[in-house]
Design a protein around this motif. Structure first.
Motif, short mmCIF file in Angstrom:
data_model
loop_
_atom_site.label_atom_id
_atom_site.label_comp_id
_atom_site.label_asym_id
_atom_site.label_seq_id
_atom_site.Cartn_x
_atom_site.Cartn_y
_atom_site.Cartn_z
N TYR A 189 -0.29 7.97 -10.13
CA TYR A 189 -1.55 7.61 -10.78
C TYR A 189 -2.77 7.75 -9.87
N TYR A 190 -2.53 7.98 -8.55
CA TYR A 190 -3.65 8.23 -7.65
C TYR A 190 -3.12 8.92 -6.40
N ARG A 191 -3.89 9.86 -5.86
CA ARG A 191 -3.52 10.54 -4.61
C ARG A 191 -4.49 10.11 -3.50
N SER A 192 -3.97 9.34 -2.57
CA SER A 192 -4.74 8.89 -1.43
C SER A 192 -4.30 9.70 -0.21
N GLY A 193 -4.84 9.36 0.94
CA GLY A 193 -4.47 10.02 2.19
C GLY A 193 -4.77 9.10 3.34
N GLN A 194 -4.01 9.22 4.42
CA GLN A 194 -4.17 8.30 5.53
C GLN A 194 -5.24 8.77 6.50
N LYS A 195 -6.09 7.84 6.90
CA LYS A 195 -7.10 8.06 7.93
C LYS A 195 -7.08 6.86 8.88
N THR A 196 -7.97 6.87 9.84
CA THR A 196 -8.02 5.79 10.82
C THR A 196 -9.46 5.31 10.99
N ASP A 255 -0.60 12.76 2.82
CA ASP A 255 -0.85 12.57 1.39
C ASP A 255 -0.09 11.32 0.98
N GLU A 256 -0.76 10.46 0.26
CA GLU A 256 -0.16 9.20 -0.18
C GLU A 256 -0.25 9.10 -1.70
N PRO A 257 0.76 9.60 -2.42
CA PRO A 257 0.76 9.52 -3.88
C PRO A 257 1.16 8.12 -4.35
N TYR A 258 0.26 7.44 -5.05
CA TYR A 258 0.53 6.08 -5.52
C TYR A 258 1.32 6.10 -6.83
N GLY A 259 2.30 5.22 -6.90
CA GLY A 259 3.03 5.01 -8.15
C GLY A 259 3.15 3.53 -8.43
N LEU A 260 3.31 3.17 -9.69
CA LEU A 260 3.57 1.79 -10.07
C LEU A 260 5.06 1.53 -9.90
N PRO A 290 -20.79 14.15 -3.31
CA PRO A 290 -20.00 15.37 -3.41
C PRO A 290 -18.61 15.08 -3.94
N PRO A 291 -18.02 15.99 -4.72
CA PRO A 291 -16.71 15.75 -5.31
C PRO A 291 -15.62 15.72 -4.26
N THR A 292 -14.59 14.94 -4.55
CA THR A 292 -13.41 14.92 -3.69
C THR A 292 -12.47 16.04 -4.14
N THR A 293 -11.40 16.22 -3.41
CA THR A 293 -10.45 17.27 -3.76
C THR A 293 -9.61 16.87 -4.95
N SER A 294 -9.02 17.85 -5.59
CA SER A 294 -8.15 17.60 -6.73
C SER A 294 -6.91 16.85 -6.30
N THR A 295 -6.38 16.02 -7.18
CA THR A 295 -5.16 15.30 -6.88
C THR A 295 -3.96 15.89 -7.59
N THR A 296 -4.05 17.16 -7.98
CA THR A 296 -2.89 17.83 -8.54
C THR A 296 -1.81 17.90 -7.47
N PRO A 297 -0.58 17.46 -7.75
CA PRO A 297 0.43 17.36 -6.71
C PRO A 297 0.76 18.69 -6.06
N ALA A 298 0.90 18.67 -4.74
CA ALA A 298 1.45 19.82 -4.03
C ALA A 298 2.97 19.77 -4.17
N ALA A 299 3.63 20.86 -3.82
CA ALA A 299 5.08 20.88 -3.91
C ALA A 299 5.66 19.98 -2.82
N GLY A 349 -4.68 3.55 7.75
CA GLY A 349 -4.20 3.27 6.40
C GLY A 349 -4.79 4.22 5.39
N ASP A 350 -4.57 3.93 4.13
CA ASP A 350 -5.06 4.78 3.05
C ASP A 350 -6.59 4.79 3.04
N ASP A 351 -7.15 5.97 2.70
CA ASP A 351 -8.61 6.07 2.69
C ASP A 351 -9.25 5.09 1.71
N THR A 352 -8.55 4.77 0.62
CA THR A 352 -9.07 3.82 -0.35
C THR A 352 -9.25 2.44 0.28
#
Length: 331
Positions: A176-183, A270-275, A34-43, A246-249
């Motif tokens: 470049y990627y939107r992750s999220g924290q889980k346990t 929400d964990e937005p990854y940046g270089l 099943p598809p994951t949610t969109s990673t379009t940034p929230a405000a 940590g991050d779901d990834t």
């Protein structure tokens, strides 16, 4: 339940070995999920200076096209003169940046981002592994490695969350990627959410937003740290921690290495990854943003996602939309 440490734990320990490695492509077959949610940034919440934490430096007329000539005096030109891009990466985050125990090569989604940047400067980077120096660093060393006055890295790709505080010390590419924290917990743990882990020991990497988020989510958790993601996994497998946050990834990679583990469904950040890049090289940030946008547009971003994450996290989401508008304070 007392559990034996699975073979994956021994493999994970191999991944913590330090040293340099070169990119090598491997294929992990993915199945349709099943598809994951969109990673379009929230405000996002504005920083103290009024700028969005996600806002990076917009490419301009002086930003060169990847694969072309690098402007004299730019950091890209200095990298090209040196002959290699130096990147700070993980070697123990399964599918993000990890050392293959058979080939010894470091690979993963973050490494694909670095390889794309290197190819933008060195067109022969795909065939010349010496064009990239992968310097293995821990989570707490991400920012110091960019600010080192003697031997800094050019760029950090180590599942690093973009936030306001870090913008005081380093610059970030566009997301470049939107992750999220889980346990993650043992498979027989009855907990349904982090709230159910009061009094239990939960590990999160030192110097990470995961550690801060965990303490804020449940102050009654006994938070412990390790320098690396694999360090937390080893503590978990040795019974020194009842969970990992940590991050779901990262947790998806942990589950792949430990059949006695499961990830709780609750996602609480929400964990937005940046270089990460030095604040003194805004022209390099702009160039990297061009590379990332090309990857999103031409399908390379999706190809990388499908290779590393689709099996565990589902169908590729929409790539994160770049946010620009930040004004450089240097350069």
């Amino acid at each position: 339940m007392k559990k034996l440490i699975p073979l994956a734990a021994a493999t994970a320990l191999l991944l913590t070995a330090c040293g340099n490695g070169n990119y090598a492509a491997t294929q992990i077959p993915a199945k349709e999920t099943p598809p994951t949610t969109s990673t379009t940034p929230a405000a996002p919440r504005p920083c103290a200076d009024g700028q969005s934490a996600l806002a990076s430096y917009a490419p301009d007329a002086e930003t060169p096209a990847p694969g072309g000539a690098m402007p004299a005096g730019s950091w890209m030109a200095k990298i090209k003169e040196r002959g290699r891009l130096i990147a700070g990466v993980s070697a123990d985050s399964f599918n993000l940046g990890y050392r293959d125990p058979i080939t010894g090569k470091i690979q993963g989604f973050d490494i694909d981002m670095i390889q794309a940047v290197a190819k933008g400067i060195f067109p022969d980077a795909d065939t010349n592994p010496n064009r990239v120096e992968l310097r293995v660093i821990s989570s707490p060393a991400r920012i110091p490695s960019l600010r080192d006055t003697k031997n800094p890295v050019d760029i950090v790709a180590r599942n690093m969350t973009i936030n306001c505080d870090r913008w005081n010390d380093i610059a970030f590419s566009a997301e470049y990627y939107r992750s999220g924290q889980k346990t993650l917990v043992q498979s027989d743990n009855p907990a349904k959410s982090t709230a159910d882990l009061s009094g239990q020991t939960v590990c999160a990497p030192a110097g990470s937003t995961s550690l801060t988020n965990l303490k804020e989510k449940n102050p009654k958790v006994k938070a412990v740290t390790a320098d690396t993601d694999t360090g937390c996994l080893v503590m978990f497998q040795q019974g020194k921690a009842q969970g990992i946050s940590g991050d779901d990834t990262v947790l998806a990679g942990d589950v792949a290495q430990d059949p006695y583990a499961k990830v709780l469904p609750e996602r609480f950040s929400d964990e937005p990854y940046g270089l990460g890049i030095s604040l003194t090289h805004p022209e390099f940030v702009k160039f990297v943003n061009v590379v990332l946008q090309q990857m999103k547009d031409d399908g390379r971003w999706k190809t990388s996602y499908d290779k590393w994450f689709a099996l565990a996290l589902g169908k590729a989401p929409v790539p994160p939309v770049a946010v620009y508008g930040r004004v450089p304070v240097h350069g």
